[in-house]
Design an enzyme around this catalytic site. Structure first.
Site, PDB file in Angstrom:
ATOM      1  CG  HIS A  36       0.814  10.664 -11.781  1.00  0.00           C
ATOM      2  ND1 HIS A  36       1.763  11.207 -12.616  1.00  0.00           N
ATOM      3  CD2 HIS A  36       0.695   9.358 -12.157  1.00  0.00           C
ATOM      4  CE1 HIS A  36       2.201  10.288 -13.458  1.00  0.00           C
ATOM      5  NE2 HIS A  36       1.561   9.146 -13.191  1.00  0.00           N
ATOM      6  CD  GLU A  80      -0.700   8.882 -16.590  1.00  0.00           C
ATOM      7  OE1 GLU A  80      -0.486   8.973 -17.810  1.00  0.00           O
ATOM      8  OE2 GLU A  80       0.162   8.499 -15.770  1.00  0.00           O
ATOM      9  CD  GLU A  94      -1.953   3.349   6.454  1.00  0.00           C
ATOM     10  OE1 GLU A  94      -1.809   3.941   7.541  1.00  0.00           O
ATOM     11  OE2 GLU A  94      -1.208   2.437   6.063  1.00  0.00           O
ATOM     12  CG  HIS A 106      -0.373  -0.180   2.515  1.00  0.00           C
ATOM     13  ND1 HIS A 106      -0.473  -1.353   3.226  1.00  0.00           N
ATOM     14  CD2 HIS A 106       0.344   0.643   3.289  1.00  0.00           C
ATOM     15  CE1 HIS A 106       0.166  -1.239   4.366  1.00  0.00           C
ATOM     16  NE2 HIS A 106       0.672  -0.034   4.433  1.00  0.00           N
TER      17      HIS A 106
END
Length: 359
Positions: free
Chosen positions: A169, A217, A151, A100
């Site tokens: 991004h 994106e 998270e 994550h």
């Protein structure tokens, strides 16, 4: 470039007065004011033996800041030293996966609403830690034991963060970019780049911003097992970074593309093909060697079979280990943490321990 969001004076406390908590971070006393706490991932004054859980923070308060990293007699034995050749061989065989990405937001419910309604994510779980004055929310496109997820961390009373110029991004694969953009517009979302082919290519993309200014994106792809597919970070020396992530992290250079017309080069790094796995997109802008990282983005977590060997490999690759490997005080999850040559943070988590936590 990512828009840098200034922190309004009315809500811009000094770093020493903000609790920057995250899943693998605990609030430690700041250098300037022992009564205030600062997340271990964003404080220059935190010792190298950083701690990473709520239970850990309770032990820190009980035993003091000089506590050695241990787990009440449950310390796993440290792996014996390995040669550089053995290390590079082992890291390629280690079962690694990006687990994550962690970052901070100013209004958790607002962000959850945007991600679920506009991007089609699911709220996987949410937890509030009032003692440490923060709340976490985990969102993604599938279970945490098999998907790369987000998270989010909300720190009580902090409603705005500086995204910085270094973070680029997140990438999300969708089957119809134009349709997704129309939905986002209908929900009041901000579109910063209308749908169309990527410059110099054929892939249809678009760019949007979430309520905190983090860019996403949108990439048009067919069905994929990993829709949350990219984290883009800017680096000051691309070859140096590629070498580090190959040796220290065991990642593969999936592809590299130079775009002299727009004066940048990208490198895709990961543990498998881009259409099936989350990848790290490193971007080098010609002539730019340093970036302001802001205080919003935190780190990526990666699974490993052995945090002890992982730390040794990082050191042999001239990386900086910021948290020595070992179990978290109070629980058995073993972790280690490091920074890459540009200062981007990563936490490695024992694979078996991670699955036990999810239970």
């Amino acid at each position: 470039m990512v828009r840098i969001i200034p922190m309004a004076s009315s809500i811009r406390p000094s770093l020493s007065s903000i609790t920057f908590s995250s899943r693998f971070g605990v609030s430690l006393s700041s250098c300037n004011n022992p009564s205030r706490r600062l997340n271990s991932f964003h404080a220059g004054c935190v010792p190298q033996s950083q701690l990473f859980s709520l239970k850990a923070s309770k032990l820190v308060r009980a035993e003091g800041s000089n506590m050695a990293v241990r787990a009440a007699g449950n310390m796993a034995p440290v792996s014996s030293a390995i040669t550089q050749e053995d290390a590079l061989d082992w890291v390629k065989k280690d079962k690694r996966r990006m687990l994550h990405v962690v970052y901070r937001v100013g209004d958790l419910d607002r962000t959850i609403k945007f991600y679920t309604e506009c991007l089609g994510m699911k709220l996987l779980r949410k937890r509030d830690i009032p003692e440490e004055r923060y709340t976490n929310a985990f969102l993604g496109y599938g279970p945490e034991d098999s998907h790369f997820v987000i998270e989010l961390t909300y720190n009580y009373g902090v409603d705005q963060y500086d995204v910085g110029a270094g973070f680029g991004h997140f990438g999300v694969a969708v089957e119809d970019v134009a349709k997704t953009v129309d939905l986002i517009k209908a929900k009041g979302g901000k579109v910063t780049r209308e749908p169309g082919p990527v410059k110099g290519g054929r892939t249809v993309i678009a760019f949007i911003e979430d309520p905190d200014g983090y860019k996403f994106e949108l990439l048009e792809r067919g069905p994929t097992p990993e829709p949350l597919c990219q984290v883009m970070l800017r680096v000051g020396d691309l070859d140096r970074s590629i070498n580090f992530y190959e040796k220290a992290f065991g990642m593969e250079l999936l592809r590299k593309r130079d775009n002299p017309e727009y004066k940048y080069t990208i490198a895709m790094m990961g543990y498998g093909p881009e259409d099936k796995n989350a990848v790290l997109e490193l971007t080098y802008n010609y002539g730019v060697t340093e970036y302001d990282k802001g205080n919003g983005y935190a780190q990526i977590a990666i699974g490993t079979d052995d945090v002890y060997k992982t730390a040794e490999v990082i050191k042999l690759s001239e990386g900086k280990v910021t948290r020595e490997p070992g179990p978290l005080p109070g629980i058995n999850t073993k972790i280690t943490a490091c920074v890459d040559p540009d200062g981007w943070k990563t936490v490695f988590v024992d694979n078996i321990d991670f699955l036990k936590e999810l239970e």
